[in-house]
Design an enzyme around this catalytic site. Structure first.
Site, mmCIF file in Angstrom:
data_model
loop_
_atom_site.group_PDB
_atom_site.id
_atom_site.type_symbol
_atom_site.label_atom_id
_atom_site.label_comp_id
_atom_site.label_asym_id
_atom_site.label_seq_id
_atom_site.Cartn_x
_atom_site.Cartn_y
_atom_site.Cartn_z
ATOM 1 N N LYS A 230 5.775 -54.428 24.388
ATOM 2 C CA LYS A 230 7.015 -53.642 24.468
ATOM 3 C C LYS A 230 8.280 -54.460 24.254
ATOM 4 O O LYS A 230 8.290 -55.688 24.400
ATOM 5 C CB LYS A 230 7.072 -52.866 25.786
ATOM 6 N N ARG A 264 -2.713 -49.970 30.230
ATOM 7 C CA ARG A 264 -2.713 -49.362 28.892
ATOM 8 C C ARG A 264 -2.313 -50.441 27.886
ATOM 9 O O ARG A 264 -1.179 -50.891 27.884
ATOM 10 C CB ARG A 264 -1.719 -48.192 28.885
HETATM 11 N N1 HH2 Z 1 3.825 -46.250 26.462
HETATM 12 C C1 HH2 Z 1 3.792 -45.776 25.200
HETATM 13 C C2 HH2 Z 1 3.211 -44.530 24.920
HETATM 14 N N2 HH2 Z 1 2.662 -43.791 25.906
HETATM 15 N N3 HH2 Z 1 2.112 -43.514 28.179
HETATM 16 C C3 HH2 Z 1 2.140 -43.950 29.444
HETATM 17 N N4 HH2 Z 1 1.594 -43.216 30.424
HETATM 18 N N5 HH2 Z 1 2.709 -45.146 29.773
HETATM 19 C C4 HH2 Z 1 3.285 -45.951 28.840
HETATM 20 O O1 HH2 Z 1 3.803 -47.037 29.219
HETATM 21 C C5 HH2 Z 1 3.283 -45.510 27.477
HETATM 22 C C6 HH2 Z 1 2.670 -44.257 27.173
HETATM 23 C C7 HH2 Z 1 4.371 -46.586 24.086
HETATM 24 O O2 HH2 Z 1 3.403 -47.335 23.423
HETATM 25 P P1 HH2 Z 1 2.656 -46.927 22.038
HETATM 26 O O3 HH2 Z 1 1.728 -45.787 22.254
HETATM 27 O O4 HH2 Z 1 2.019 -48.123 21.466
HETATM 28 O O5 HH2 Z 1 3.828 -46.547 21.065
HETATM 29 P P2 HH2 Z 1 4.380 -45.168 20.524
HETATM 30 O O6 HH2 Z 1 4.867 -44.367 21.671
HETATM 31 O O7 HH2 Z 1 5.472 -45.589 19.578
HETATM 32 O O8 HH2 Z 1 3.241 -44.463 19.822
#
Ligand code: HH2
Length: 294
Positions: A230, A264
């Site tokens: 992040k 995660r």
């Molecule tokens: N972070 C992201 C997406 N979903 N859900 C939860 N519960 N907690 C988190 O910290 C969280 C999440 C962001 O990461 P990523 O899925 O890699 O990116 P994007 O939202 O751009 O798809």
């Protein structure tokens, strides 16, 4: 107080998910063109399934499949497009692996279709505040639900995050959301809490939440923590997103030590090793302290 993970069980549809005295590794499968770290890589069903299988081979205990990016400034995806992207992947992954599947969505229709296709958990970054139909889907199906804290919406959340007391405000938010869920037919055993690292937070807020994660243990639900690659890590080490694995490792270790129940992550193999070593040292620390006081 740090949560005793062994005492926890998560109810997710027909499944009971236990915590074997260590946090569970949740591997991220993004079926999006625009996710911040891996957007566009696993857009077709075959690539996504291959990636999901690889994450399980690397040691993922759960998979989180998402078809809408929630990165800061991301554009919302319409329902038909999210269904078109997510459901074939959930269906195929559910046939290919036995680990529980989570759907990362805030739309009730996508959650419902994914639960029918084999998912057992819904990761709703709006914590049941987005789609008014979501609560009923979770109550009726008995699916697990991740209630994540976010100030604002993905479009606006990083504009002016502001807190007087980030720990107190996130704790009050969790208490209110647990009350809301449990007065609408959801049972506590279905709930996972997540402080929402990077969701409407400045660097100092993210660091404070990680440093004081144990504060949320008393709420009695597993804590999910998402730090993987992040932006706040990039602020600390000045590295682009693909080069934040070491920074992620440090944050994962601290989250484990402070009682995270689900991690995660994108890099499952490496972060599982970080988790295993941190758990071993934490357990030894507890034993040594008990022996000293005996
Ligand atoms: N972070 C992201 C997406 N979903 N859900 C939860 N519960 N907690 C988190 O910290 C969280 C999440 C962001 O990461 P990523 O899925 O890699 O990116 P994007 O939202 O751009 O798809």
């Amino acid at each position: 107080m740090v949560l005793d993970l062994r005492a926890l069980t998560l109810q997710a549809k027909g499944r009971l998910i236990g915590f074997p005295g260590r946090p569970l590794m949740m591997g991220v499968v993004n079926v999006t063109p625009d996710s911040f770290s891996d957007g566009g890589r696993y857009l077709d069903v075959e690539a996504a399934v291959t990636h999901a299988i690889q994450l399980v081979e690397e040691g993922a205990d759960l998979l989180d499949i998402g078809a809408e990016s929630t990165r800061p400034g991301a554009d919302p995806v319409d329902e038909a497009e999210e269904l078109r992207r997510a459901i074939p992947v959930v269906t195929a992954v559910a046939r290919a692996v036995t680990v529980p599947i989570s759907i990362d969505t805030s739309k009730a229709s996508v959650a419902q279709a994914a639960l029918e296709a084999g998912a057992v958990l819904v990761n709703d970054v709006t914590a049941l505040r987005g789609d008014p139909a979501m609560t009923e889907v979770i109550a009726r199906t008995g699916a697990g639900i991740v209630l994540m804290h976010m100030q604002g919406t993905p479009r606006t959340m990083q504009q002016v995050p502001h807190y007087e007391d980030v720990i107190g405000e996130v704790a009050a938010f969790f208490e209110e959301r647990i009350r809301f869920a449990t007065t609408h037919g959801i049972v506590q055993r279905q709930i996972v809490l997540d402080p929402g690292i990077g969701f409407g937070k400045l660097l100092v807020h993210n660091l404070t939440l990680l440093a004081r994660l144990q504060r949320f243990a008393c709420l009695g639900c597993p804590l999910l923590v998402g730090v993987s690659r992040k932006a706040f890590l990039g602020q600390l080490v000045d590295r682009p997103v693909q080069e934040r694995q070491w920074a992620t490792a440090a944050a994962v270790a601290m989250a484990v030590e402070r009682g995270a129940g689900i991690l995660r992550v994108h890099d499952v193999r490496a972060m599982k090793e970080v988790m295993q070593v941190t758990v071993a040292i934490s357990q030894e620390t507890t034993l040594s302290m008990k022996a000293q006081h005996a």
